[in-house]
Design an enzyme around this catalytic site. Structure first.
Site, PDB file in Angstrom:
ATOM      1  N   GLU A   1      -6.602  -1.222  -4.329  1.00  0.00           N
ATOM      2  CA  GLU A   1      -6.992   0.170  -4.068  1.00  0.00           C
ATOM      3  C   GLU A   1      -6.570   1.109  -5.190  1.00  0.00           C
ATOM      4  OE1 GLU A   1      -5.143   1.918  -0.586  1.00  0.00           O
ATOM      5  OE2 GLU A   1      -6.701   3.456  -0.463  1.00  0.00           O
TER       6      GLU A   1
ATOM      7  N   HIS B   1      -7.113  10.126   5.719  1.00  0.00           N
ATOM      8  CA  HIS B   1      -8.418   9.515   6.000  1.00  0.00           C
ATOM      9  C   HIS B   1      -9.459  10.587   6.280  1.00  0.00           C
ATOM     10  CE1 HIS B   1      -6.645   5.290   6.901  1.00  0.00           C
ATOM     11  NE2 HIS B   1      -6.856   5.497   5.619  1.00  0.00           N
TER      12      HIS B   1
ATOM     13  N   ASP C   1      -3.401   7.340  -3.282  1.00  0.00           N
ATOM     14  CA  ASP C   1      -3.337   6.189  -2.387  1.00  0.00           C
ATOM     15  C   ASP C   1      -3.692   4.957  -3.222  1.00  0.00           C
ATOM     16  OD1 ASP C   1      -3.629   4.389  -0.297  1.00  0.00           O
ATOM     17  OD2 ASP C   1      -5.145   5.545   0.794  1.00  0.00           O
TER      18      ASP C   1
ATOM     19  N   ASP D   1       0.861  -1.184   0.000  1.00  0.00           N
ATOM     20  CA  ASP D   1       0.000   0.000   0.000  1.00  0.00           C
ATOM     21  C   ASP D   1       0.900   1.237   0.000  1.00  0.00           C
ATOM     22  OD1 ASP D   1      -2.032   1.882   0.427  1.00  0.00           O
ATOM     23  OD2 ASP D   1      -3.072   0.645   1.907  1.00  0.00           O
TER      24      ASP D   1
ATOM     25  N   HIS E   1     -11.921   5.855   1.790  1.00  0.00           N
ATOM     26  CA  HIS E   1     -12.007   7.151   2.481  1.00  0.00           C
ATOM     27  C   HIS E   1     -11.850   8.268   1.476  1.00  0.00           C
ATOM     28  CE1 HIS E   1      -7.591   6.903   2.027  1.00  0.00           C
ATOM     29  NE2 HIS E   1      -7.794   5.626   2.264  1.00  0.00           N
TER      30      HIS E   1
ATOM     31  N   GLU F   1     -11.016   0.955  -1.451  1.00  0.00           N
ATOM     32  CA  GLU F   1     -10.091  -0.134  -1.130  1.00  0.00           C
ATOM     33  C   GLU F   1     -10.769  -1.351  -0.518  1.00  0.00           C
ATOM     34  OE1 GLU F   1      -7.029   0.686   1.820  1.00  0.00           O
ATOM     35  OE2 GLU F   1      -7.937   2.606   2.285  1.00  0.00           O
TER      36      GLU F   1
HETATM   37 CO    CO Z   1      -6.316   4.057   1.578  1.00  0.00          CO
END
Ligand code: CO
Length: 297
Positions: free
Chosen positions: A279, A162, A95, A84, A154, A187
């Site tokens: 994600e 977030h 992200d 990640d 998010h 995600e």
């Molecule tokens: Co994330």
């Protein structure tokens, strides 16, 4: 969205995509997780971008929030490995995450990947959060796996990873609608286990909450260092490089006692099931802009 802001997202997304690809290519049995994370992060800074949160590798039943601390972790045959990566340009964050299967869990990897693809098709203005969640849940359960319900996507705000709203991985019956120009990370996590994660011990990822007067020179040195991260999450491994392990351990303990840092401990599936994750980050519009996607994805 202003042109310059969109350009920052575009840059962050393209660097995140490349960084993820480089990291993913290193995921093999016998390889050190520290080495993968160090190289992934150096690539990000070498491109002139910032690290939005420590690059993370979560293996098997660990779903998220794992970075090696004082000990390294060596990958092995059979592991299900999530990488990640978070990149920011001028605070605008990308992200993205992917799972590499070093064993026989191909379907598990496909389940979260398909769930992500199906959910992204619906990231247009007016879609409700429950529709996104339901899409993810239905795709994952069609593979006979479970979505992890207490992990979610998010929104992304400037220097805030977030942000609200959270993007659910199951049908929450939330009829809040996505809005034009909103930026979110979707995600899905799929598991062979319980579909609920718990906070484990030995956190290595932290955020600075607030500053208070501190007497210890060692702790002050560490505060000086972590203020450079601008309120974004950091990991103890970064501090080891400039301050050593002993000082880092001492200072983090004091900062915790003083309530100055928030800990983000590793999140593990309750039934010790294997976990996969996929994600991407996307700008909500009629034609969604998935800005962490490379050409071949
Ligand atoms: Co994330």
């Amino acid at each position: 969205m202003e042109k310059s802001v969109e350009e920052s997202y575009r840059k962050a997304g393209s660097i995140a995509c490349q960084a993820l690809k480089k990291g993913v290519n290193m995921i093999k049995p016998g390889v050190s997780v520290k080495k993968i994370l160090d190289e992934t992060e150096s690539y990000i800074t070498s491109q002139g971008a910032g690290i939005a949160f420590p690059a993370q590798i979560a293996v098997n039943e660990v779903a998220a929030h794992y970075c090696p601390g004082e000990d390294d972790l060596i990958l092995k045959e059979g592991d299900v490995v999530k990488l990640d990566v978070g990149v920011h340009v001028d605070g605008y964050i990308a992200d993205t995450a992917r799972t590499v299967n070093l064993g026989d869990k191909d379907d598990l990897v496909k389940a979260s990947r398909d769930a992500l693809r199906e959910a992204l098709k619906k990231t247009t203005p007016g879609t409700t959060l429950s529709e996104i969640g339901r899409t993810i849940q239905e795709t994952i359960t069609s593979y006979n796996f479970s979505p992890i319900k207490n992990l979610s996507g998010h929104a992304l705000s400037r220097y805030e990873v977030h942000a609200k709203p959270t993007i659910p991985n199951f049908d929450t019956a939330d009829d809040t609608q996505l809005k034009e120009g909103q930026v979110i990370a979707v995600e899905p996590f799929a598991t062979t286990g319980a579909g609920i994660v718990y906070e484990s011990s030995n956190p290595t990822i932290f955020t600075l909450l607030k500053e208070k007067p501190v007497r210890s020179p060692i702790t002050r040195q560490v505060i000086h260092e972590i203020k450079k991260y601008k309120g974004l999450p950091f990991t103890s491994r970064w501090l080891h490089k400039s301050l050593g392990e002993g000082k880092t351990r001492f200072a983090l303990r004091e900062l915790k006692t003083l309530g100055m840092i928030q800990e983000h401990p590793p999140l593990l599936d309750k039934a010790k099931g294997f976990v996969s994750q996929a994600e991407h980050s996307v700008i909500i519009r009629d034609k969604p802009r998935i800005y962490t996607k490379g050409d071949e994805d």
